[in-house]
Motif scaffolding. Structure first.
Motif, PDB file in Angstrom:
ATOM      1  N   ILE A  43       0.836  -1.202   0.000  1.00  0.00           N
ATOM      2  CA  ILE A  43       0.000   0.000   0.000  1.00  0.00           C
ATOM      3  C   ILE A  43       0.873   1.255   0.000  1.00  0.00           C
ATOM      4  O   ILE A  43       0.620   2.217  -0.740  1.00  0.00           O
ATOM      5  CB  ILE A  43      -0.957  -0.005   1.206  1.00  0.00           C
ATOM      6  N   GLU A  44       1.924   1.250   0.804  1.00  0.00           N
ATOM      7  CA  GLU A  44       2.830   2.400   0.841  1.00  0.00           C
ATOM      8  C   GLU A  44       3.520   2.592  -0.498  1.00  0.00           C
ATOM      9  O   GLU A  44       3.726   3.732  -0.946  1.00  0.00           O
ATOM     10  CB  GLU A  44       3.865   2.223   1.956  1.00  0.00           C
ATOM     11  N   GLU A  45       3.853   1.503  -1.166  1.00  0.00           N
ATOM     12  CA  GLU A  45       4.494   1.629  -2.481  1.00  0.00           C
ATOM     13  C   GLU A  45       3.512   2.179  -3.517  1.00  0.00           C
ATOM     14  O   GLU A  45       3.881   3.005  -4.360  1.00  0.00           O
ATOM     15  CB  GLU A  45       5.045   0.282  -2.955  1.00  0.00           C
ATOM     16  N   ILE A  46       2.250   1.735  -3.450  1.00  0.00           N
ATOM     17  CA  ILE A  46       1.239   2.265  -4.374  1.00  0.00           C
ATOM     18  C   ILE A  46       1.066   3.773  -4.160  1.00  0.00           C
ATOM     19  O   ILE A  46       0.966   4.549  -5.125  1.00  0.00           O
ATOM     20  CB  ILE A  46      -0.100   1.525  -4.194  1.00  0.00           C
ATOM     21  N   LYS A  47       1.045   4.194  -2.918  1.00  0.00           N
ATOM     22  CA  LYS A  47       0.922   5.626  -2.634  1.00  0.00           C
ATOM     23  C   LYS A  47       2.130   6.396  -3.162  1.00  0.00           C
ATOM     24  O   LYS A  47       1.986   7.473  -3.764  1.00  0.00           O
ATOM     25  CB  LYS A  47       0.773   5.846  -1.122  1.00  0.00           C
ATOM     26  N   TYR A  48       3.312   5.844  -2.931  1.00  0.00           N
ATOM     27  CA  TYR A  48       4.526   6.511  -3.425  1.00  0.00           C
ATOM     28  C   TYR A  48       4.488   6.618  -4.951  1.00  0.00           C
ATOM     29  O   TYR A  48       4.756   7.689  -5.523  1.00  0.00           O
ATOM     30  CB  TYR A  48       5.772   5.747  -2.992  1.00  0.00           C
ATOM     31  N   ALA A  49       4.178   5.500  -5.615  1.00  0.00           N
ATOM     32  CA  ALA A  49       4.123   5.495  -7.079  1.00  0.00           C
ATOM     33  C   ALA A  49       3.085   6.493  -7.587  1.00  0.00           C
ATOM     34  O   ALA A  49       3.329   7.222  -8.561  1.00  0.00           O
ATOM     35  CB  ALA A  49       3.803   4.086  -7.582  1.00  0.00           C
ATOM     36  N   SER A  50       1.928   6.546  -6.929  1.00  0.00           N
ATOM     37  CA  SER A  50       0.874   7.480  -7.336  1.00  0.00           C
ATOM     38  C   SER A  50       1.345   8.923  -7.203  1.00  0.00           C
ATOM     39  O   SER A  50       1.125   9.751  -8.107  1.00  0.00           O
ATOM     40  CB  SER A  50      -0.380   7.262  -6.481  1.00  0.00           C
ATOM     41  N   ASN A  51       1.987   9.241  -6.103  1.00  0.00           N
ATOM     42  CA  ASN A  51       2.429  10.613  -5.864  1.00  0.00           C
ATOM     43  C   ASN A  51       3.465  11.068  -6.884  1.00  0.00           C
ATOM     44  O   ASN A  51       3.371  12.170  -7.439  1.00  0.00           O
ATOM     45  CB  ASN A  51       3.000  10.747  -4.449  1.00  0.00           C
ATOM     46  N   ILE A  52       4.456  10.231  -7.135  1.00  0.00           N
ATOM     47  CA  ILE A  52       5.513  10.675  -8.046  1.00  0.00           C
ATOM     48  C   ILE A  52       5.042  10.662  -9.500  1.00  0.00           C
ATOM     49  O   ILE A  52       5.394  11.545 -10.288  1.00  0.00           O
ATOM     50  CB  ILE A  52       6.808   9.860  -7.849  1.00  0.00           C
ATOM     51  N   LEU A  53       4.210   9.676  -9.876  1.00  0.00           N
ATOM     52  CA  LEU A  53       3.668   9.677 -11.237  1.00  0.00           C
ATOM     53  C   LEU A  53       2.748  10.870 -11.456  1.00  0.00           C
ATOM     54  O   LEU A  53       2.698  11.446 -12.553  1.00  0.00           O
ATOM     55  CB  LEU A  53       2.928   8.372 -11.525  1.00  0.00           C
ATOM     56  N   TRP A  54       2.016  11.272 -10.419  1.00  0.00           N
ATOM     57  CA  TRP A  54       1.156  12.452 -10.529  1.00  0.00           C
ATOM     58  C   TRP A  54       1.990  13.694 -10.858  1.00  0.00           C
ATOM     59  O   TRP A  54       1.616  14.502 -11.718  1.00  0.00           O
ATOM     60  CB  TRP A  54       0.373  12.645  -9.241  1.00  0.00           C
ATOM     61  N   LYS A  55       3.118  13.845 -10.200  1.00  0.00           N
ATOM     62  CA  LYS A  55       4.005  14.978 -10.496  1.00  0.00           C
ATOM     63  C   LYS A  55       4.468  14.935 -11.953  1.00  0.00           C
ATOM     64  O   LYS A  55       4.527  15.963 -12.632  1.00  0.00           O
ATOM     65  CB  LYS A  55       5.222  14.949  -9.573  1.00  0.00           C
ATOM     66  N   ASP A 100      -4.865   3.704 -12.409  1.00  0.00           N
ATOM     67  CA  ASP A 100      -5.151   2.274 -12.353  1.00  0.00           C
ATOM     68  C   ASP A 100      -3.834   1.522 -12.433  1.00  0.00           C
ATOM     69  O   ASP A 100      -3.026   1.755 -13.351  1.00  0.00           O
ATOM     70  CB  ASP A 100      -6.080   1.845 -13.491  1.00  0.00           C
ATOM     71  N   PHE A 101      -3.616   0.625 -11.464  1.00  0.00           N
ATOM     72  CA  PHE A 101      -2.380  -0.145 -11.369  1.00  0.00           C
ATOM     73  C   PHE A 101      -2.668  -1.639 -11.479  1.00  0.00           C
ATOM     74  O   PHE A 101      -3.689  -2.120 -10.992  1.00  0.00           O
ATOM     75  CB  PHE A 101      -1.705   0.077 -10.008  1.00  0.00           C
ATOM     76  N   ILE A 102      -1.719  -2.341 -12.073  1.00  0.00           N
ATOM     77  CA  ILE A 102      -1.685  -3.804 -11.994  1.00  0.00           C
ATOM     78  C   ILE A 102      -0.578  -4.180 -11.024  1.00  0.00           C
ATOM     79  O   ILE A 102       0.563  -3.716 -11.153  1.00  0.00           O
ATOM     80  CB  ILE A 102      -1.428  -4.440 -13.372  1.00  0.00           C
ATOM     81  N   LEU A 103      -0.930  -4.984 -10.031  1.00  0.00           N
ATOM     82  CA  LEU A 103       0.047  -5.556  -9.107  1.00  0.00           C
ATOM     83  C   LEU A 103       0.239  -7.005  -9.536  1.00  0.00           C
ATOM     84  O   LEU A 103      -0.591  -7.861  -9.247  1.00  0.00           O
ATOM     85  CB  LEU A 103      -0.458  -5.466  -7.667  1.00  0.00           C
ATOM     86  N   LYS A 384     -10.028 -11.246 -13.085  1.00  0.00           N
ATOM     87  CA  LYS A 384      -8.790 -10.478 -13.045  1.00  0.00           C
ATOM     88  C   LYS A 384      -9.026  -9.223 -12.202  1.00  0.00           C
ATOM     89  O   LYS A 384     -10.121  -8.660 -12.212  1.00  0.00           O
ATOM     90  CB  LYS A 384      -8.370 -10.059 -14.457  1.00  0.00           C
ATOM     91  N   TRP A 385      -7.991  -8.779 -11.487  1.00  0.00           N
ATOM     92  CA  TRP A 385      -8.201  -7.608 -10.644  1.00  0.00           C
ATOM     93  C   TRP A 385      -7.089  -6.580 -10.805  1.00  0.00           C
ATOM     94  O   TRP A 385      -5.945  -6.901 -11.114  1.00  0.00           O
ATOM     95  CB  TRP A 385      -8.365  -8.000  -9.182  1.00  0.00           C
ATOM     96  N   LEU A 386      -7.495  -5.322 -10.630  1.00  0.00           N
ATOM     97  CA  LEU A 386      -6.542  -4.211 -10.640  1.00  0.00           C
ATOM     98  C   LEU A 386      -6.892  -3.252  -9.511  1.00  0.00           C
ATOM     99  O   LEU A 386      -7.962  -3.335  -8.900  1.00  0.00           O
ATOM    100  CB  LEU A 386      -6.502  -3.509 -11.988  1.00  0.00           C
ATOM    101  N   ILE A 387      -5.981  -2.332  -9.245  1.00  0.00           N
ATOM    102  CA  ILE A 387      -6.134  -1.390  -8.131  1.00  0.00           C
ATOM    103  C   ILE A 387      -6.271   0.029  -8.660  1.00  0.00           C
ATOM    104  O   ILE A 387      -5.474   0.476  -9.490  1.00  0.00           O
ATOM    105  CB  ILE A 387      -4.912  -1.479  -7.185  1.00  0.00           C
ATOM    106  N   GLY A 388      -7.290   0.731  -8.181  1.00  0.00           N
ATOM    107  CA  GLY A 388      -7.427   2.155  -8.453  1.00  0.00           C
ATOM    108  C   GLY A 388      -6.852   2.953  -7.298  1.00  0.00           C
ATOM    109  O   GLY A 388      -7.133   2.643  -6.128  1.00  0.00           O
ATOM    110  N   SER A 389      -6.043   3.953  -7.606  1.00  0.00           N
ATOM    111  CA  SER A 389      -5.402   4.780  -6.577  1.00  0.00           C
ATOM    112  C   SER A 389      -5.731   6.240  -6.818  1.00  0.00           C
ATOM    113  O   SER A 389      -5.342   6.818  -7.834  1.00  0.00           O
ATOM    114  CB  SER A 389      -3.884   4.571  -6.595  1.00  0.00           C
TER     115      SER A 389
END
Length: 420
Positions: A43-55, A100-103, A384-389
């Motif tokens: 979860i922390e990695e998804i948040k980090y990835a979301s924040n930096i990709l948003w920038k 939208d992320f695939i883990l 199949k499942w994916l994650i929305g952040s």
């Protein structure tokens, strides 16, 4: 996931408590009665990835303002929209967006797209996720306070943008009526209930545009009782739909509304600038310059290579390298008009609906989503499942899980996400 025999009984008993939520959509068992467990570290990695990709996405999207008309059209921007893409008056280019992320099975985290303008899953993420985590003894990773802070900031920025400053501005939230689209109606009403300021709900079909002032009325957007609207929140009506809106007698009311915004007679949330963030061509532009130290910091370069997938404006690279790939319209929603191709270039899977065939396309490396079994009325189904952040106030703030087929379409299911 929950596979007990009395699953359906418990599911109905739980969701029946929430009369303003669409846990079933016609025959679709939309909301799963369970929680998808995700490790706290992931979860922390998804948040980090979301924040930096948003920038990164917002940095690149702002470069569109420097392009000429021909360049913008070549990147999938509608010609009618070009006069309005620089209307960027909010504190963020989008007050609420969703990656939208695939883990993957191997633990790799890859962003497959950004829903930058009018993302759904808001009620699921910021209300129902909390209730399900409590029901099953999980911790809730989502923070609705960040969303409300972002919307409040957007309201104040919108009021500041307007030509006329009022002591009692008229603020309206709009969407389809309950009978027309119950899911969208619940989505809009949830946001209305939770906004930290007074707002009126007016169905989108009842909004009226006066595009020229006269001695009786000032030009603007109006409610049915002839109140001039100052701020319009459109959480479920994307800009790419608005462009094509016409009245019953053929007037281009969508373009007329955008003209009102340009003249500062009206502000909308999100601003028209969010239209660029919705464009999937951003992923190809980011990837094309992924190692450019003049554009990205070392941390951003590392994030692009780690969390994004190769994405191009042509399938040639994938065909040459014999790699599977996905073909997507630059403007599309709910998995519509998506095709998956095998290593040999033959089509393997396509969406059930194809409403976006007039778009440009991007071509993205295909990676398989992980699978999980879920209990439905008729069967235990593999999905199949994916994650929305979600991103609000420039910060990752909420996670949700969607479960569907090889392409996540409108008939997918939703599951809460939690951690121990």
């Amino acid at each position: 996931m929950n596979t007990t025999e009395n699953y359906q009984v418990k599911r109905k008993a739980f969701y029946s408590q929430f009369t303003n939520f669409f846990y079933d959509i016609e025959d679709l068992e939309y909301a799963i009665y369970d929680v998808m467990p995700i490790a706290k570290e992931q979860i922390e990695e998804i948040k980090y990835a979301s924040n930096i990709l948003w920038k990164i996405f917002t940095k690149v999207s702002k470069q569109f303002k420097k392009l000429n008309k021909e360049q913008l059209i070549s990147l999938g921007i509608r010609e009618e929209m070009i006069p309005f893409i620089d209307l960027d008056y909010l504190t963020q280019q989008s007050v609420l967006a969703r990656f939208d992320f695939i883990l993957s099975k191997s633990g790799e985290l890859k962003a497959i797209e950004l829903n930058g303008d009018t993302p759904f899953l808001i009620q699921e993420t910021f209300e129902m996720n909390r209730h399900l985590c409590k029901e099953f003894g999980f911790k809730n990773p989502n923070d609705d306070k960040i969303v409300m802070k972002s919307l409040s900031a957007a309201l104040f920025a919108s009021l500041e943008y307007l030509k006329e400053k009022k002591s009692q501005p008229v603020i309206v939230i709009t969407g389809k009526e309950e009978e027309e689209d119950y899911e969208e109606y619940c989505h809009v009403q949830f946001i209305k209930r939770n906004l930290p300021f007074e707002v009126k709900y007016v169905p989108i079909s009842e909004l009226r545009i006066i595009n020229e002032s006269n001695e009786h009325i000032q030009k603007g957007l109006y409610t049915p009782d002839k109140q001039k609207i100052d701020v319009l929140y459109r959480p479920a009506h994307p800009i790419e739909f608005l462009i094509d809106d016409v009245s019953n007698d053929g007037d281009p009311i969508g373009i007329q509304l955008l003209e009102l915004i340009k003249e500062r007679e009206l502000a909308i949330i999100n601003s028209p600038a969010a239209y660029i963030l919705q464009n999937k061509i951003l992923m190809a532009l980011i990837w094309a310059k992924k190692d450019d130290p003049l554009l990205y910091s070392p941390e951003e370069i590392q994030a692009i290579n780690r969390y994004m997938l190769p994405t191009y404006l042509s399938e040639d690279v994938f065909i040459t390298n014999k790699q599977p790939y996905v073909k997507k319209p630059v403007y599309s929603r709910e998995g519509n008009t998506v095709e998956i191709y095998k290593e040999n270039g033959s089509k393997w899977y396509e969406s059930s609906y194809t409403h976006y065939t007039d778009n440009l396309y991007v071509y993205q490396q295909y990676i398989e989503m992980p699978s999980i079994e879920i209990p439905l009325k008729e069967e235990v189904a593999e999905k199949k499942w994916l994650i929305g952040s979600f991103i609000a106030d420039n910060e990752a703030c909420g996670l949700s899980c969607r479960l569907g087929n090889a392409v996540t379409e409108w008939d997918s299911h939703w599951a809460a996400i939690g951690y121990k």
